[in-house]
Design an enzyme around this catalytic site. Sequence first.
Site, PDB file in Angstrom:
ATOM      1  N   LYS A 111      69.099  89.607  40.101  1.00 63.36           N
ATOM      2  CA  LYS A 111      70.519  89.980  40.068  1.00 63.36           C
ATOM      3  C   LYS A 111      70.619  91.453  39.746  1.00 63.36           C
ATOM      4  O   LYS A 111      69.756  92.007  39.061  1.00 63.36           O
ATOM      5  CB  LYS A 111      71.262  89.196  38.973  1.00 63.36           C
TER       6      LYS A 111
HETATM    7  N1  GLU Z   1      76.119  86.395  44.285  1.00 68.96           N
HETATM    8  C1  GLU Z   1      75.994  85.084  44.805  1.00 68.96           C
HETATM    9  C2  GLU Z   1      75.535  84.118  43.725  1.00 68.96           C
HETATM   10  O1  GLU Z   1      75.718  84.358  42.560  1.00 68.96           O
HETATM   11  C3  GLU Z   1      75.162  85.030  46.064  1.00 68.96           C
HETATM   12  C4  GLU Z   1      73.727  85.418  45.898  1.00 68.96           C
HETATM   13  C5  GLU Z   1      72.973  85.526  47.210  1.00 68.96           C
HETATM   14  O2  GLU Z   1      73.509  85.186  48.249  1.00 68.96           O
HETATM   15  O3  GLU Z   1      71.825  85.971  47.156  1.00 68.96           O
HETATM   16  O4  GLU Z   1      75.047  83.052  43.988  1.00 68.96           O
END
Ligand code: GLU
Length: 475
Positions: A111
Site C-alpha cells: 500500500k
Molecule cells: N485500493 C483498493 C483496495 O484497497 C484496490 C487495490 C488494488 O486494486 O490493487 O483494495
Amino acid sequence: MNFQNKKPLTTGFLESVNLMYDRAVDLLDLPGDVAQTIKACNSTYEVQFSVRLRGKLHSFKGYRSVHSEHMEPAKGGIRYSIEVNKDEVEALAALMTYKCALVEAPFGGSKGGLIIDPTEWEDHEMEKITRRFAYELIKRDLINPSQNVPAPDMGTGEREMAWMADEYRRMNPTDMNACACVTGKPLNAGGIAGRTEATGRGVQYALQEFFRHADDVKAAGFDGSLDGKRVVVQGLGNVGYHAAKFLSEEDGSKIVGVVERDGAVFNPKGIDVEALKAHLVARQPLSSFPGVEFVEDGSLGLEYDCDILIPAACESVITYSNAHKVKARLIIEAANGPITADANDILVERGHTIIPDLFANAGGVTVSYFEWAKNISHIRFGRMQRRQEEARSRAFLEQLEAVLPNGVDPALKKKLECGAGEIDLVRSGLDDTMRAAYVAMREVRESHPNCPDMRTAAYMVAVRRIVGVMDHFTM
Ligand code: GLU
C-alpha cells in the site's frame, strides 16, 4: 452490559488489524514462528521530495509499504490524503496481503500513500506531483509490473494511474509489460471494463451471496432477499456510490440514509442515489438536497434505524464509543478497517452480523487482477471467443425456432444471441470470486467450533493459503 464502561482494546489501526490477525492465528495450528513471519511488515519506504510549483519548492512526504512478498508482484492502492501516515499505510498493506489470499488474487500485499490535500492543487500541479512521486517509487522497483503494482485508493483514480503508467513507460521504454505496472487505468490507456465500479459491484455480489445462505440470513434476524431492505451508506465516493446505485437499481434495496463529511440525509421512503450524487458532484452542500431530512452530525447516520449499514469511507469510524449505538443487524465493511477490533467485539456480542473488509471490498483488487492479467497477456478478454460463441448460439436458436410452434421467447433469444464481451466476463469472474470466497469463509466458520465470526474465518482462510505458498519455500 454497559459498553460505555468498556476500555478500548487498541489505539491504532495497525494494532487493530494485528489483533484480529492474532485471534485467527490462535485458532490455527501453525508451525514455529510462521505466524509472526506472516504478520510482520517486510518493508516501508518513506520518501520526501520537492516539486517546484507556483514559483517555489513544495515538499511532500509519501510511503510505499510492502507487507508481504510470498507472491509477486505485491499489490495495493496509493492513497492521497492529509491523514496518511506510516501506521495507516502498514495496516492497509497488511489488509492487502490477507485480502488477496482470501480472493485468490496471486499477489503479495502492499500500500502507498502521499500526504496531500488534492483539493488544494490544480490539475496540472497534481500531474507534476504524481509523476514525481511515481518517479521516486519506480527508481526503487516499488512500481513495477512484476514487483509492485499500485492501484487507485482514496483520493486517487484512473487519472493518477494513467500518469504513473506513463512515467513508468518513459523510464522503461523497452519493457513490453510496462502497461501492467499499475491497475485502475482508463480504458484507453490499458484499463479494463468494469474496474471503476468494481469495489461497489463486489459489495453488491457479497450481499447477494450472503442472502443465498438461508441460515446466515436467519441468524442475522432477516428473511427474504435484498429486496426492500433498508440501507444506510456512509460515504458516497466511488465505492459507496456504486454499491448504493447497484443495490437500489438492481436488487430493490432502499437507500434510506447517506452519510457524508458535512452531515447526513435520511428518507425512510428511499433516496434517489443518482440525484444525490449529481448534487454532490456539482459541489452543492448536502443540506440543500431536497426531499430529505438533514442532520449536521453525520455520526447519527451510523446509528440510524436500518437493516444494512455500509461504511464505505475510511477506517475506524465505528469504535468502542459508538458501536453500542449501531442498529443495523448487518454491517458490510466496504471501506478498509471501518470497525476497530474493540467495536467488533461489542457488535458481535450484541448479535450483529459483520461481513468483513477482507472479503467485502475485495472487488477492486479482483478486477485489478483481471486488468493486470489482460495487460501481461496483451489481449482483451473475449476477443478470441465472442463471435464464435454468437455463431454457435445462433445456429442452436435457428434449430429451436424451427421446432417450437411459438418460437423462442424474444428476451431469452436476445440473451442467447450475444457472446460474452469484456464487461460480461469481468462481472462473471468477479461474481465467481465473491461466491467462492464467501463459501470458503463459511466452511471454516462452520467447521471450527471456536471460530466466533466471519472476520476470524476470513483471516483463517487467508493465513492457511499463505502458509500453503510458504511451504514451498526453501530459504
Ligand atoms: N485500493 C483498493 C483496495 O484497497 C484496490 C487495490 C488494488 O486494486 O490493487 O483494495
